[in-house]
Motif scaffolding. Structure first.
Motif, PDB file in Angstrom:
ATOM      1  N   SER A 106     -12.274 -45.474 -20.563  1.00  0.00           N
ATOM      2  CA  SER A 106     -10.895 -45.982 -20.662  1.00  0.00           C
ATOM      3  C   SER A 106     -10.486 -46.823 -19.458  1.00  0.00           C
ATOM      4  CB  SER A 106      -9.898 -44.826 -20.846  1.00  0.00           C
ATOM      5  OG  SER A 106     -10.179 -44.107 -22.028  1.00  0.00           O
ATOM      6  N   ARG A 107     -11.447 -47.388 -18.730  1.00  0.00           N
ATOM      7  CA  ARG A 107     -11.152 -48.272 -17.604  1.00  0.00           C
ATOM      8  C   ARG A 107     -11.189 -49.720 -18.119  1.00  0.00           C
ATOM      9  NH1 ARG A 107     -14.581 -46.724 -12.462  1.00  0.00           N
ATOM     10  NH2 ARG A 107     -13.267 -48.412 -11.651  1.00  0.00           N
ATOM     11  N   PHE A 108     -10.159 -50.044 -18.873  1.00  0.00           N
ATOM     12  CA  PHE A 108     -10.182 -51.278 -19.656  1.00  0.00           C
ATOM     13  C   PHE A 108     -10.068 -52.538 -18.804  1.00  0.00           C
ATOM     14  CE2 PHE A 108      -8.151 -48.046 -22.518  1.00  0.00           C
ATOM     15  CZ  PHE A 108      -9.285 -47.828 -23.280  1.00  0.00           C
ATOM     16  N   LYS A 109      -9.286 -52.490 -17.718  1.00  0.00           N
ATOM     17  CA  LYS A 109      -9.126 -53.684 -16.884  1.00  0.00           C
ATOM     18  C   LYS A 109     -10.445 -54.069 -16.214  1.00  0.00           C
ATOM     19  CE  LYS A 109      -6.211 -55.691 -13.278  1.00  0.00           C
ATOM     20  NZ  LYS A 109      -5.054 -55.446 -12.361  1.00  0.00           N
ATOM     21  N   ALA A 110     -11.102 -53.086 -15.618  1.00  0.00           N
ATOM     22  CA  ALA A 110     -12.386 -53.361 -14.962  1.00  0.00           C
ATOM     23  C   ALA A 110     -13.433 -53.799 -15.983  1.00  0.00           C
ATOM     24  CB  ALA A 110     -12.859 -52.119 -14.212  1.00  0.00           C
ATOM     25  N   ALA A 111     -13.439 -53.150 -17.144  1.00  0.00           N
ATOM     26  CA  ALA A 111     -14.401 -53.511 -18.184  1.00  0.00           C
ATOM     27  C   ALA A 111     -14.185 -54.945 -18.647  1.00  0.00           C
ATOM     28  CB  ALA A 111     -14.279 -52.550 -19.363  1.00  0.00           C
ATOM     29  N   ARG A 112     -12.931 -55.330 -18.836  1.00  0.00           N
ATOM     30  CA  ARG A 112     -12.644 -56.690 -19.289  1.00  0.00           C
ATOM     31  C   ARG A 112     -13.178 -57.723 -18.295  1.00  0.00           C
ATOM     32  NH1 ARG A 112      -9.811 -60.367 -22.119  1.00  0.00           N
ATOM     33  NH2 ARG A 112      -8.534 -61.880 -20.979  1.00  0.00           N
ATOM     34  N   GLY A 113     -13.021 -57.453 -17.014  1.00  0.00           N
ATOM     35  CA  GLY A 113     -13.527 -58.388 -16.011  1.00  0.00           C
ATOM     36  C   GLY A 113     -15.025 -58.601 -16.133  1.00  0.00           C
ATOM     37  N   LEU A 114     -15.777 -57.534 -16.377  1.00  0.00           N
ATOM     38  CA  LEU A 114     -17.231 -57.654 -16.518  1.00  0.00           C
ATOM     39  C   LEU A 114     -17.609 -58.360 -17.819  1.00  0.00           C
ATOM     40  CD1 LEU A 114     -18.507 -54.219 -15.156  1.00  0.00           C
ATOM     41  CD2 LEU A 114     -18.498 -56.441 -14.012  1.00  0.00           C
ATOM     42  N   PHE A 115     -16.871 -58.094 -18.898  1.00  0.00           N
ATOM     43  CA  PHE A 115     -17.150 -58.804 -20.156  1.00  0.00           C
ATOM     44  C   PHE A 115     -16.941 -60.309 -19.969  1.00  0.00           C
ATOM     45  CE2 PHE A 115     -16.233 -54.710 -22.563  1.00  0.00           C
ATOM     46  CZ  PHE A 115     -17.501 -54.616 -23.123  1.00  0.00           C
ATOM     47  N   LEU A 116     -15.857 -60.682 -19.306  1.00  0.00           N
ATOM     48  CA  LEU A 116     -15.581 -62.103 -19.081  1.00  0.00           C
ATOM     49  C   LEU A 116     -16.650 -62.731 -18.189  1.00  0.00           C
ATOM     50  CD1 LEU A 116     -11.703 -61.994 -18.564  1.00  0.00           C
ATOM     51  CD2 LEU A 116     -12.936 -62.914 -20.540  1.00  0.00           C
ATOM     52  N   GLU A 117     -17.119 -61.983 -17.189  1.00  0.00           N
ATOM     53  CA  GLU A 117     -18.175 -62.493 -16.318  1.00  0.00           C
ATOM     54  C   GLU A 117     -19.468 -62.711 -17.103  1.00  0.00           C
ATOM     55  OE1 GLU A 117     -19.953 -63.723 -12.657  1.00  0.00           O
ATOM     56  OE2 GLU A 117     -17.905 -63.615 -13.426  1.00  0.00           O
ATOM     57  N   ALA A 118     -19.784 -61.793 -17.999  1.00  0.00           N
ATOM     58  CA  ALA A 118     -20.991 -61.944 -18.824  1.00  0.00           C
ATOM     59  C   ALA A 118     -20.879 -63.165 -19.729  1.00  0.00           C
ATOM     60  CB  ALA A 118     -21.211 -60.683 -19.660  1.00  0.00           C
ATOM     61  N   ALA A 119     -19.704 -63.380 -20.295  1.00  0.00           N
ATOM     62  CA  ALA A 119     -19.503 -64.554 -21.164  1.00  0.00           C
ATOM     63  C   ALA A 119     -19.638 -65.842 -20.363  1.00  0.00           C
ATOM     64  CB  ALA A 119     -18.123 -64.480 -21.810  1.00  0.00           C
ATOM     65  N   ARG A 120     -19.154 -65.849 -19.121  1.00  0.00           N
ATOM     66  CA  ARG A 120     -19.231 -67.044 -18.283  1.00  0.00           C
ATOM     67  C   ARG A 120     -20.668 -67.338 -17.868  1.00  0.00           C
ATOM     68  NH1 ARG A 120     -19.640 -68.527 -13.166  1.00  0.00           N
ATOM     69  NH2 ARG A 120     -19.837 -66.383 -12.401  1.00  0.00           N
ATOM     70  N   ARG A 121     -21.419 -66.291 -17.573  1.00  0.00           N
ATOM     71  CA  ARG A 121     -22.769 -66.485 -17.047  1.00  0.00           C
ATOM     72  C   ARG A 121     -23.801 -66.850 -18.111  1.00  0.00           C
ATOM     73  NH1 ARG A 121     -24.272 -62.089 -12.382  1.00  0.00           N
ATOM     74  NH2 ARG A 121     -22.437 -62.370 -11.033  1.00  0.00           N
ATOM     75  N   ASP A 122     -23.653 -66.281 -19.304  1.00  0.00           N
ATOM     76  CA  ASP A 122     -24.695 -66.470 -20.320  1.00  0.00           C
ATOM     77  C   ASP A 122     -24.062 -66.733 -21.684  1.00  0.00           C
ATOM     78  OD1 ASP A 122     -26.900 -66.493 -21.922  1.00  0.00           O
ATOM     79  OD2 ASP A 122     -27.522 -64.437 -21.538  1.00  0.00           O
ATOM     80  N   PRO A 123     -24.087 -67.983 -22.169  1.00  0.00           N
ATOM     81  CA  PRO A 123     -23.492 -68.297 -23.476  1.00  0.00           C
ATOM     82  C   PRO A 123     -24.051 -67.453 -24.616  1.00  0.00           C
ATOM     83  CG  PRO A 123     -24.034 -70.295 -22.276  1.00  0.00           C
ATOM     84  CD  PRO A 123     -24.636 -69.167 -21.506  1.00  0.00           C
ATOM     85  N   GLU A 124     -25.312 -67.039 -24.485  1.00  0.00           N
ATOM     86  CA  GLU A 124     -25.909 -66.236 -25.564  1.00  0.00           C
ATOM     87  C   GLU A 124     -25.266 -64.855 -25.666  1.00  0.00           C
ATOM     88  OE1 GLU A 124     -30.106 -66.082 -25.164  1.00  0.00           O
ATOM     89  OE2 GLU A 124     -30.372 -68.264 -25.265  1.00  0.00           O
TER      90      GLU A 124
END
Length: 361
Positions: free
Chosen positions: A26-44
């Protein structure tokens, strides 16, 4: 200057795994940051990363961001992946529901339901039934809400899905409270709470504490309700939730109002209003204006009470259940209890407010 290198799929996969572990806690803010970083780093990683970011934004109450991320996830997801696209349709519909647009939510959920049926996806169908129950509840159709939730309960029972069953019992607890069945509401929330504790679901545990408080409040025990709301508040603070916490503040303010504790009730109403404004929740704002109108009326400030009721009426447009509350409160302010009771005819609810203050369900 360092040379910029492309992130490998393995690196993106590590980010996604860490994000999903945080989301599970339930640590949604921190999780969202990592999801966005993954999307930025790797389009796949886009489809999975944007969906994760969208889910977290929705749970944090940032519905515009959630809708934008769901749209990005849909663009990144092949049309051939019908299951993933159905999941995204359902997620976006939940964001519309949270944004106070139940009709848009229902439209999206019907599309998702049809897709899950075509795929013979039992888990998707169960989830969609649960989501439809919540959307019909927000739309003010308690009969349809209850029907969908009973279908969801049957489906999750057949699947042996304890988490899905717990969240369905939460939703049924809310509908039963609105129907005027405080005892049935408490039973649903108690079952859900026991399951959330077993599952170590931090958000679900806080949510069920709030539900138990609302059931106690509806049953005429505001002191017990306050204890449950305190537990919910501590749980929400630990995970940074503001969407459900705003409703907990409103619920606590309502319990305090019923105890004749006007000053702390007003403080909680105003804190809830600040959060509802941040999440652009018109429905929540309507509840706050009704609460402040009651406090004004109880203090003999009739002009303020009528002004706030007018604001509540504007905010409640499009919400059938809340519009009934506005009509009922207007009748009570005019000392017309029979007309207040008449506001609930045809709703299927046994709830009938008789006088101020009101423990709104």
């Amino acid at each position: 200057m360092t040379r910029r290198t492309r992130t490998s799929p393995r690196d993106a996969g590590i980010l996604l795994a860490r994000a999903e572990a945080l989301r599970a806690r339930s640590r949604f803010k921190a999780a969202r940051g990592l999801f966005l970083e993954a999307a930025r780093r790797d389009p796949e990683a886009g489809p999975r990363a944007w969906r994760g970011a969208a889910d977290c934004a929705r749970l944090l109450g940032d519905f515009p961001a959630a809708l934008g991320d769901y749209a990005r996830a849909l663009r990144a997801t092949p049309k051939s992946d019908r299951a993933a696209r159905a999941d995204l349709e359902a997620g976006a519909a939940l964001a519309w529901r949270g944004a106070g647009e139940p009709r848009r939510a229902l439209k999206g959920l019907r599309r998702a339901l049809a897709a899950y049926a075509g795929l013979q996806d039992a888990e998707g169908l169960a989830f969609c039934r649960w989501a439809l129950g919540g959307a019909w509840r927000i739309a003010g159709d308690l009969g349809r809400a209850r029907t969908e939730l009973l279908l969801a309960r049957r489906a999750y029972t057949a699947l042996g899905d304890a988490e899905g069953l717990a969240y369905t019992h939460c939703a049924l607890g809310g509908v039963r409270r609105m129907l005027g069945d405080a005892r049935g509401s408490r039973e649903c929330y108690a079952r859900a709470h026991a399951a959330m504790v077993r599952l170590k679901d931090a958000f679900g545990t806080a949510y069920t504490h709030c539900g138990l408080g609302n059931a106690a409040r509806a049953a005429g025990d505001p002191e017990a309700a306050l204890q449950s709301f305190g537990r919910a508040e501590r749980g929400y603070a630990a995970i940074g939730d503001r969407v459900s916490y705003a409703y907990t503040l409103w619920s606590r303010a309502t319990a305090l109002k019923c105890l004749g504790r006007g000053a702390p009730a007003r403080r909680d109403f105003l804190r809830a209003r600040s959060l509802f404004r941040a999440t652009k929740d018109r429905r929540g704002l309507a509840y706050v204006e009704m609460g402040l109108a009651e406090l004004a009326a109880l203090a003999g400030r009739g002009a303020e009470a009528r002004r706030r009721l007018g604001q509540a009426a504007l905010l409640a447009r499009g919400f059938a259940w809340e519009a009934r509350h506005v009509r009922a409160l207007g009748a009570l302010l005019g000392n017309q209890p029979k007309r207040a009771a008449a506001a609930y005819r045809g709703s299927g609810s046994r709830f009938r407010p008789g006088s101020l203050p009101v423990a709104w369900p």
